[in-house]
Structures are given as structure tokens and as C-alpha cells.
Write an enzyme that holds these catalytic residues in place. Structure first.
Site, mmCIF file in Angstrom:
data_model
loop_
_atom_site.group_PDB
_atom_site.id
_atom_site.type_symbol
_atom_site.label_atom_id
_atom_site.label_comp_id
_atom_site.label_asym_id
_atom_site.label_seq_id
_atom_site.Cartn_x
_atom_site.Cartn_y
_atom_site.Cartn_z
ATOM 1 N N LYS A 172 0.807 -1.211 0.000
ATOM 2 C CA LYS A 172 0.000 0.000 0.000
ATOM 3 C C LYS A 172 0.846 1.269 0.000
ATOM 4 C CE LYS A 172 -3.474 0.234 2.821
ATOM 5 N NZ LYS A 172 -4.231 0.176 4.081
ATOM 6 N N TYR A 215 -6.043 -11.802 16.915
ATOM 7 C CA TYR A 215 -4.834 -11.972 16.115
ATOM 8 C C TYR A 215 -4.522 -13.454 15.917
ATOM 9 C CZ TYR A 215 0.088 -11.636 14.712
ATOM 10 O OH TYR A 215 1.278 -11.752 14.042
#
Length: 275
Positions: free
Chosen positions: A38, A164
Site C-alpha cells: 500500500k 490476532y
């Protein structure tokens, strides 16, 4: 001729950290590198963009293609794979490196935050793998490498940060499943995880700067990834590999070289690993 001349390695999340290091070590072997992340503009607190890594790849002896990519965007991922193939003529290795780390309890994690880390970790790996498979089928020695841990169901790992943990284990289950689904296609799929914590910006922000001196550099993960890429056929497919263990099997002996702090002997074992 360099060992990876003509081999195209597509690495997600490769503008910094482990992904960048894998890109550079493969570039030194003459590979074509797709830097897909990104970060296409400089960040005020984080070094590295897809363009800075592309320049480093070229300087290291590889060929670079920088693509701004959010792994949550399926259409963009499909177009990135197509662009990579059209540029280099193959996709031989996919490294599912892009990942979000959030070490909070389920009760302290907003559902939107969970959706975010799940969409990057599990869904992103799913989308990238699915998009790469048609191209990997054309490769002579194809690999999918996912940076996720062995599945450890000990209660002390299940308790502290459920959101997570289940997303990282999801990445592992995805990869182990692909190892079997793609076995007849000759595509190897394996996971890779570090023996110790790795000194990256992600670790620093998630856990704290103090941990860095108890960590190894990303180079050890890159060395291990390179060993996987150079392995022929399905020898490693379906395995949950640990960087140090794999490198020891391949004859590596000097692990002090990977210390982030050369004077620190107290290295932290990474998450999900027991002694």
C-alpha cells in the site's frame, strides 16, 4: 547465471520489514520482484515505499515492478497478478507477507478492528493465492509461502489475543489446505515463521521499541524464504517451517550475525512457539 534468473517473486507487504528483505535477497539472485504494498508515498514515521524498494531491487541485481496494492481489493489483486505476468512472463513464487498485528483481548477489540485484521491476514492471503494459482500452474517450480505460525493449541497461546491468533492460524490452515489442493498441480505451499521476534516497525509499534534489542534482523527470514524458493518440487509442501530450524538443516551455523543488537544474548522466542 544467478540462481533465480527468470524467476518472478510476487511479495505482498514488501515496502519494508521482512517483505523488503525477501525482495532484496531474491534480487541478489537475479530474480524479478513484484513489490506489492500500500505504501507508495513516504510515511512520516515509517521508512520505505514500493518505489524505494524497487530501486533497491534494481541496484541489487534484480528486476523490479512496483504495484500499489491493498490485498483486501480482489479486483486490484487480479489486475496486479495479470500485470506481473505480462511484465515478466511468469509468476513463480507468491509470498503472502502482508499482515496486520493487533495484540488485544477479544473483549477489548472492536468488531471493525477484527474485520480489518481478518480481511488482511486471512482474506488477503486467500485472495492473493487464488489469483496467483493460474499463473503458478505454468511455472516450473512454483511456491506459495505464507508468513504464519505452526498451529499451537496450548491454552497460554489461545488466551491472550484471540483476534490476532485466529487470523494467523487461519493463514496457516489456508496454506496447509492449499498444499493438498494443489499437490497434483505441482505447486508447493508452506508456511514460514521466525524462531525469535524480528526487528521490524510492525513489532516496534505493536509491542514496543525495547523488544528490538531482543530480536533478530529480517535477514534471517529472508535467508529461510530463499531456501524454500530454491527447493525443487514438493519437498517442503504442507510443512510449517521455522526459520532457524530450516537454516540449520541447510547447513547454516552462524546465527549471531542476525542479532539486531550484537551484544544481546537474550533473544525473545516468537509468538506461538514453545521451547
Amino acid at each position: 547465471m544467478a540462481a533465480l534468473t527468470g524467476v518472478t517473486v510476487f511479495i505482498t507487504g514488501s515496502s519494508r520489514g521482512i517483505g523488503r528483505e525477501i525482495a532484496l535477497i531474491c534480487a541478489q539472485q537475479g530474480a524479478n520482484i513484484v513489490i506489492a504494498a500500500k505504501s507508495d508515498q513516504p510515511h512520516p514515521k515509517l521508512s520505505g515505499t514500493i518505489h524505494s524498494v524497487a530501486q533497491e531491487v534494481e541496484e541489487a541485481g534484480g528486476h523490479a515492478l512496483a504495484i500499489k496494492l491493498d490485498v483486501r481489493d480482489e479486483e486490484a489483486v487480479n489486475l496486479a497478478m495479470q500485470q506481473a505476468f505480462e511484465t515478466f512472463g511468469s509468476i513463480d513464487v507468491l509470498v503472502n507477507n502482508a499482515s496486520a498485528i493487533v495484540l488485544t483481548r477479544l473483549q477489548d477489540t472492536d468488531t471493525k478492528r477484527f474485520d480489518l485484521i481478518n480481511s488482511i491476514n486471512v482474506r488477503g492471503s486467500f485472495v492473493c493465492s487464488k489469483a496467483a494459482i493460474p499463473y503458478l500452474k505454468k511455472s516450473r517450480n512454483p511456491h506459495i509461502i505464507t508468513l504464519s505460525p505452526p498451529i499451537n493449541l496450548a491454552s497460554h497461546w489461545l488466551k491472550p489475543y484471540i483476534p490476532y491468533t485466529i487470523t494467523k492460524y487461519g493463514m496457516t490452515l489456508l496454506t496447509m489446505g492449499l498444499a493438498e489442493e494443489l499437490r497434483d498441480d505441482g505447486i508447493s505451499a508452506a508456511t514460514l515463521w521466525p524462531q525469535t521476534s524480528i526487528a521490524t516497525a510492525a513489532v516496534e509499534f505493536a509491542i514496543g521499541k525495547e523488544l528490538l534489542k531482543h530480536s533478530r534482523t529480517p535477514r534471517i527470514m529472508a535467508e529461510a524464504a530463499l531456501e524454500i524458493i530454491k527447493t525443487e518440487g514438493l519437498q517442503l509442501s504442507g510443512q510449517t517451517l521455522i526459520d532457524e530450524g530450516l537454516l540449520k538443516e541447510r547447513g547454516f551455523t552462524d546465527f549471531d550475525q542476525y542479532k539486531h543488537d550484537p551484544n544481546c544474548d537474550d533473544l525473545m522466542r516468537d509468538l506461538f512457539l514453545d521451547a
